[in-house]
Design a protein around this motif. Sequence first.
Motif, short mmCIF file in Angstrom:
data_model
loop_
_atom_site.label_atom_id
_atom_site.label_comp_id
_atom_site.label_asym_id
_atom_site.label_seq_id
_atom_site.Cartn_x
_atom_site.Cartn_y
_atom_site.Cartn_z
N ILE A 39 24.99 -79.05 -5.48
CA ILE A 39 23.99 -78.22 -6.17
C ILE A 39 23.31 -77.30 -5.16
O ILE A 39 23.12 -76.10 -5.42
CB ILE A 39 22.94 -79.10 -6.87
CG1 ILE A 39 23.59 -79.97 -7.94
CG2 ILE A 39 21.84 -78.24 -7.48
CD1 ILE A 39 22.70 -81.08 -8.47
N ALA A 40 22.98 -77.84 -3.99
CA ALA A 40 22.25 -77.07 -2.98
C ALA A 40 23.04 -75.85 -2.52
O ALA A 40 22.46 -74.80 -2.21
CB ALA A 40 21.93 -77.97 -1.77
N GLN A 41 24.37 -75.97 -2.46
CA GLN A 41 25.19 -74.87 -1.97
C GLN A 41 25.70 -73.96 -3.08
O GLN A 41 26.39 -72.97 -2.80
CB GLN A 41 26.39 -75.43 -1.19
CG GLN A 41 26.01 -76.18 0.09
CD GLN A 41 25.40 -75.28 1.14
OE1 GLN A 41 25.47 -74.06 1.05
NE2 GLN A 41 24.78 -75.88 2.15
N SER A 42 25.35 -74.25 -4.31
CA SER A 42 25.93 -73.50 -5.43
C SER A 42 25.30 -72.13 -5.63
O SER A 42 25.87 -71.28 -6.32
CB SER A 42 25.80 -74.30 -6.73
OG SER A 42 24.44 -74.43 -7.12
N GLY A 43 24.14 -71.88 -5.01
CA GLY A 43 23.47 -70.59 -5.19
C GLY A 43 24.32 -69.41 -4.75
O GLY A 43 24.21 -68.31 -5.31
N TYR A 44 25.18 -69.64 -3.76
CA TYR A 44 26.07 -68.57 -3.31
C TYR A 44 26.96 -68.07 -4.43
O TYR A 44 27.35 -66.90 -4.46
CB TYR A 44 26.94 -69.05 -2.13
CG TYR A 44 27.95 -68.03 -1.68
CD1 TYR A 44 27.58 -66.98 -0.86
CD2 TYR A 44 29.28 -68.11 -2.09
CE1 TYR A 44 28.50 -66.01 -0.45
CE2 TYR A 44 30.21 -67.16 -1.70
CZ TYR A 44 29.81 -66.11 -0.87
OH TYR A 44 30.73 -65.16 -0.49
N PHE A 45 27.28 -68.96 -5.37
CA PHE A 45 28.21 -68.61 -6.44
C PHE A 45 27.50 -68.10 -7.70
O PHE A 45 28.08 -68.08 -8.77
CB PHE A 45 29.11 -69.81 -6.77
CG PHE A 45 29.95 -70.22 -5.59
CD1 PHE A 45 31.06 -69.47 -5.23
CD2 PHE A 45 29.62 -71.32 -4.81
CE1 PHE A 45 31.83 -69.81 -4.13
CE2 PHE A 45 30.38 -71.68 -3.70
CZ PHE A 45 31.49 -70.92 -3.37
N SER A 46 26.25 -67.67 -7.52
CA SER A 46 25.57 -66.99 -8.63
C SER A 46 26.13 -65.58 -8.77
O SER A 46 26.44 -64.91 -7.78
CB SER A 46 24.06 -66.91 -8.36
OG SER A 46 23.46 -65.99 -9.25
N SER A 47 26.24 -65.12 -10.01
CA SER A 47 26.69 -63.74 -10.25
C SER A 47 25.67 -62.73 -9.74
O SER A 47 26.01 -61.55 -9.57
CB SER A 47 26.98 -63.51 -11.74
OG SER A 47 25.90 -63.92 -12.54
#
Length: 803
Positions: free
Chosen positions: A772-780
């Motif tokens: 979850i912590a690293q998922s921000g990079y994969f925001s559109s």
Amino acid sequence: MFSNKESFQKVFLKKLEMTYGKSFKESTVQDQYHTLGNMVREYISSDWIATNEAQRSNHSKQVYYLSIEFLLGRLLGQNLLNLGIKEVVEEGLKDLNISLEEIEEIEADAGLGNGGLGRLAACFLDSLASLNLPGHGCGIRYKHGLFDQKIVDGFQVELPEQWLRHGNSWEVRKVDQSIEVNFWGDVEYYSDNGKLAFRHINGESILAVPYDIPVVGYDTTTVNTLRLWNAEPASFPVHKDVMQYKRETEAVSEFLYPDDTHEDGKILRLKQQYFLVSASLQSIVRSHRIVYGTLANLHEKVAIHINDTHPVLAIPELMRILLDEEKLSWDDAWHITTQTISYTNHTTLSEALEKWPIHLFKPLLPRIYMIVEEINQRFCEELWKRYPYQWKRIEDMAIIAHDMVKMAHLAIVGSHKVNGVAKIHTDILKKREMKNFFDFYPQKFINKTNGITHRRWLLKANPELSILLNETIGDEWVKNPYALKQLESYAQDKNFKDQLKKVKQQRKDILSEVIKKQTGIEINPQSIFDVQVKRLHAYKRQLLNVLHIMYLYNRLKEDSNFKIVPRTFIFGAKASPGYYYAKKVIKLINSVADVVNSDPVTSPFLKVVFLENYRVSLAEDVFTAADVSEQISTASKEASGTGNMKFMMNGALTVGTMDGANVEIAEVVGENNMFIFGLSSEEVLHYQQNGGYRSFDYYHHDQRIKKVLEQLTNGFFKNTYDLFEPIYDSLLMQNDEYYVLRDFASYVQAQEKVNQAYGDKDKWFEMSALNIAQSGYFSSDRTISEYAKEIWEINSSKQILSY
């Protein structure tokens, strides 16, 4: 109007009575939904008008995103959330004994897409508006969209999707802005002040009527537009039967992806594609002329992006407008066109790179074909200058060759930027699939890794996790998803992990109820939820997953000492109506489910569920409940994937090959926080180029494989006879094109690691928190910020995020 619940209630009740001519007590949930939807759209209108006027008066450069698919899902809940009025509305309705959740369930999923391509387009629109960027969508208003899927006796059955049955509260029909689109006919040559000129005559016209849908940004006044075109009769042709013309016209916007196994279907698909681009470009040009009075600066004020090859005819259509209507020279028109248009490639599969037979293309689009022919001739002349006498290279790169028009080649030649959608995908395009073009146009190729809107797939879909995140790291992540990285410092915090476990269990309980309601199957909500939801295609390898389930079943039956953590395997997928192999895989999954779920020996440990009619609203429940994310495509075949990102953002752990965006997920989260298996893309490429793979070797040397394959044809599944023989043959007689058997042992090992890891819940939820912590990079938001800066050169009224 929505300042407090009392003022909301007053307006809501009055509008309902005025609209339907009945009292509130007599109203249905359908009446209440449409009343609320219309209220929200009207509430949006002033900002919508203001956004359009500001973009015009500021002379902002605008982007138009052309896509054959926009998989929007339901809009009510997302709009309420983005507008910041959800709580007021929810409280106001509650006092009237109305459940907002029940009203949201009334809304039909707008099924204007098939999978990742269309959902990506929808996510991009959300990010454009939320980042205050001037960006709009252009698509087709399909009457039926993608089919409704029913599972009957384990088989997929397709029914027409009826999303417009009760109307659409979000759209505004703008018949005054209709466009005529011409097909068939002839090209007339004439002299224009001594210069040779052309015009399309004797054509058959279709009226493209725009339906505009507001695209609401999160916590901002920016409201962009998604314009969907509806095909309607124009003036009835004198040479044709009126009813036939009406039927043929309306067919253009009736179904997404009509069956193209016959020529009539191919013509209809090509018609759809030209209908979309011609209507969109004529509309864009008309708006531009009103503001600037000329098209000479079009490329400076407009960016047109083509999402995959379907809208590639935008290139010759813009040339037609500039040459035939604006009377520009070829060189000036070509400069404007290539500087205006950019192209995203979404595939490495050759069958997905569209080609159109000349004998269909030329009569349907005579002027467009002439322009494509001229583009091809000039391009081949350039190639000859660079590569004299290299006939094979020129033949391979030509736009028109072997009586076919190659759309991907046209897209590359006519665009100023060509992007892949994950680092490995872009590398494959450069080094293999499009190597000749990359050698010729190295400056054109660029990577833009896909993203998803975290406001839909986390904030809206998973309110329980959103609340936990807000309590733990604050709510900055909603506007700046990169702030999710702050969660890293809580990954070893026992209290946080206990709360995360509790949230996951809440979502699993919700999905368990959905599954019971839809299928009648009772599953163990404490089991591992192992999920594969995506379009059904051989390269995505749902087959590998189901063969592994068969192996587990066999092992449990044969060895009483063999124990696994209880696991529920959940599938959701639609197969293209003409893709018979994929439909057999769906039947196989359901046949395995029938055996596994009814066996008292195995059912405490294994359950298999196939969720029919997989769609956005169902996906919101599935992604948030998953423990394991199955991303098991044959390496090098999946361009990116976005489901992998949605699972990761909700704390599921990935079982995957090093394919598409899995590679980048592994880079940011670490391979020790996911379960990697299988061939690499280089190894797959080596097999494809040099041979050496023999699937029979794996059949003969691995008894697990031998047994499950024999079960496909030996009567193990009752009343299936030779139904699964094509699957058996594809793996052995046709040498297993997607290396299912080659990766089987590695996949089993990865699944054994999942089983072991889940036994240590403390470690599992540490891994989950890190995902979850690293998922921000994969925001559109990140993806669109990169497009805005590096491809479209459009500006926001606020700072664009940096990553």
